[in-house]
Motif scaffolding. Structure first.
Motif, mmCIF file in Angstrom:
data_model
loop_
_atom_site.group_PDB
_atom_site.id
_atom_site.type_symbol
_atom_site.label_atom_id
_atom_site.label_comp_id
_atom_site.label_asym_id
_atom_site.label_seq_id
_atom_site.Cartn_x
_atom_site.Cartn_y
_atom_site.Cartn_z
ATOM 1 N N ARG A 7 3.242 -2.538 11.558
ATOM 2 C CA ARG A 7 2.679 -3.497 12.525
ATOM 3 C C ARG A 7 3.612 -3.609 13.720
ATOM 4 O O ARG A 7 4.815 -3.783 13.541
ATOM 5 N N TRP A 8 3.027 -3.480 14.888
ATOM 6 C CA TRP A 8 3.742 -3.648 16.153
ATOM 7 C C TRP A 8 3.037 -4.736 16.928
ATOM 8 O O TRP A 8 1.939 -5.152 16.593
ATOM 9 N N ASN A 42 -4.945 0.809 14.706
ATOM 10 C CA ASN A 42 -5.988 -0.211 14.641
ATOM 11 C C ASN A 42 -5.538 -1.454 15.387
ATOM 12 O O ASN A 42 -4.351 -1.778 15.407
ATOM 13 N N VAL A 43 -6.497 -2.145 15.983
ATOM 14 C CA VAL A 43 -6.241 -3.433 16.628
ATOM 15 C C VAL A 43 -7.206 -4.438 16.013
ATOM 16 O O VAL A 43 -8.244 -4.057 15.471
ATOM 17 N N PRO A 44 -6.882 -5.724 16.072
ATOM 18 C CA PRO A 44 -7.756 -6.724 15.458
ATOM 19 C C PRO A 44 -9.152 -6.719 16.071
ATOM 20 O O PRO A 44 -9.311 -6.570 17.283
ATOM 21 N N ASN A 45 -10.133 -6.858 15.216
ATOM 22 C CA ASN A 45 -11.509 -7.027 15.660
ATOM 23 C C ASN A 45 -11.693 -8.519 15.895
ATOM 24 O O ASN A 45 -11.696 -9.308 14.959
ATOM 25 N N MET A 46 -11.808 -8.897 17.148
ATOM 26 C CA MET A 46 -11.873 -10.315 17.515
ATOM 27 C C MET A 46 -13.317 -10.807 17.642
ATOM 28 O O MET A 46 -13.580 -11.838 18.251
ATOM 29 N N SER A 47 -14.261 -10.088 17.040
ATOM 30 C CA SER A 47 -15.664 -10.471 17.095
ATOM 31 C C SER A 47 -15.861 -11.868 16.504
ATOM 32 O O SER A 47 -15.307 -12.189 15.450
ATOM 33 N N VAL A 62 -1.870 -2.192 14.270
ATOM 34 C CA VAL A 62 -1.612 -1.848 12.872
ATOM 35 C C VAL A 62 -1.829 -0.354 12.688
ATOM 36 O O VAL A 62 -2.913 0.164 12.942
ATOM 37 N N PHE A 63 -0.764 0.312 12.272
ATOM 38 C CA PHE A 63 -0.847 1.728 11.931
ATOM 39 C C PHE A 63 -1.098 1.841 10.432
ATOM 40 O O PHE A 63 -0.441 1.162 9.637
ATOM 41 N N LEU A 64 -2.020 2.688 10.047
ATOM 42 C CA LEU A 64 -2.189 3.078 8.658
ATOM 43 C C LEU A 64 -2.099 4.598 8.677
ATOM 44 O O LEU A 64 -2.967 5.278 9.229
ATOM 45 N N SER A 65 -1.014 5.101 8.130
ATOM 46 C CA SER A 65 -0.724 6.526 8.238
ATOM 47 C C SER A 65 -0.304 7.091 6.897
ATOM 48 O O SER A 65 0.135 6.359 6.009
ATOM 49 N N GLU A 104 5.586 -1.316 5.672
ATOM 50 C CA GLU A 104 5.546 -1.324 4.217
ATOM 51 C C GLU A 104 5.100 0.050 3.734
ATOM 52 O O GLU A 104 4.034 0.541 4.123
ATOM 53 N N TRP A 105 5.953 0.670 2.916
ATOM 54 C CA TRP A 105 5.587 1.926 2.272
ATOM 55 C C TRP A 105 4.661 1.610 1.112
ATOM 56 O O TRP A 105 4.863 0.635 0.392
ATOM 57 N N LEU A 106 3.657 2.450 0.924
ATOM 58 C CA LEU A 106 2.672 2.233 -0.124
ATOM 59 C C LEU A 106 2.662 3.414 -1.095
ATOM 60 O O LEU A 106 3.132 4.509 -0.770
ATOM 61 N N GLU A 107 2.101 3.161 -2.243
ATOM 62 C CA GLU A 107 1.851 4.213 -3.222
ATOM 63 C C GLU A 107 0.399 4.061 -3.627
ATOM 64 O O GLU A 107 -0.004 3.001 -4.125
ATOM 65 N N ARG A 108 -0.388 5.105 -3.409
ATOM 66 C CA ARG A 108 -1.807 4.985 -3.730
ATOM 67 C C ARG A 108 -1.975 4.852 -5.237
ATOM 68 O O ARG A 108 -1.494 5.673 -5.995
ATOM 69 N N HIS A 109 -2.682 3.802 -5.609
ATOM 70 C CA HIS A 109 -2.945 3.556 -7.022
ATOM 71 C C HIS A 109 -4.314 4.118 -7.400
ATOM 72 O O HIS A 109 -4.468 4.739 -8.444
#
Length: 126
Positions: A7-8, A42-47, A62-65, A104-109
């Motif tokens: 997140r930036w 990604n950026v927030p959807n402010m709808s 928000v980066f999801l990479s 945050e590093w993730l591990e796909r479950h």
């Protein structure tokens, strides 16, 4: 595979320039870094029809990479990303001259990605 969420924040008054720069970053990574199988910004959807809790800042990014491995992430950070950041960091929130990042590093479950989610940069913006 090594997923990460980062997140930036976009600097106030720099939204348009930041979004253009992020489009450029995505294109550079897609073109030059085959060891990055997924790189989304990604950026927030402010709808008004949608509610996020807590309400996100309109400045959030928000980066999801996903990287092949830790060495691939290091190559990304030392390569395309470093060059891009040197030219564009003024558009983002900094702390002591460095990009302020929460990650945050993730591990796909479990889970899946449907083919319909695979897009090119131009498709993702629409």
């Amino acid at each position: 595979m090594l997923p990460i969420i980062a997140r930036w924040s976009i600097a106030k008054g720099h939204r348009a320039e930041a979004l253009r720069a992020l489009d450029e970053l995505v294109a550079l990574v897609e073109e030059n870094e085959p060891f990055v199988p997924m790189y989304t910004v990604n950026v927030p959807n402010m709808s008004p029809e949608l509610t996020s809790f807590p309400t996100p800042s309109e400045h959030e990014v928000v980066f999801l990479s996903v990287f092949d491995d830790a060495a691939a992430f290091k190559r990304h950070m030392d390569g395309v990303f470093k060059q891009w950041l040197d030219a564009n960091k003024q558009h983002f929130l900094l702390n002591n001259g460095n990009l302020f990042v929460v990650s945050e590093w993730l591990e796909r479950h479990a889970g899946f990605i449907r083919q319909a989610m695979v897009t090119t940069g131009s498709e993702a913006s629409s």
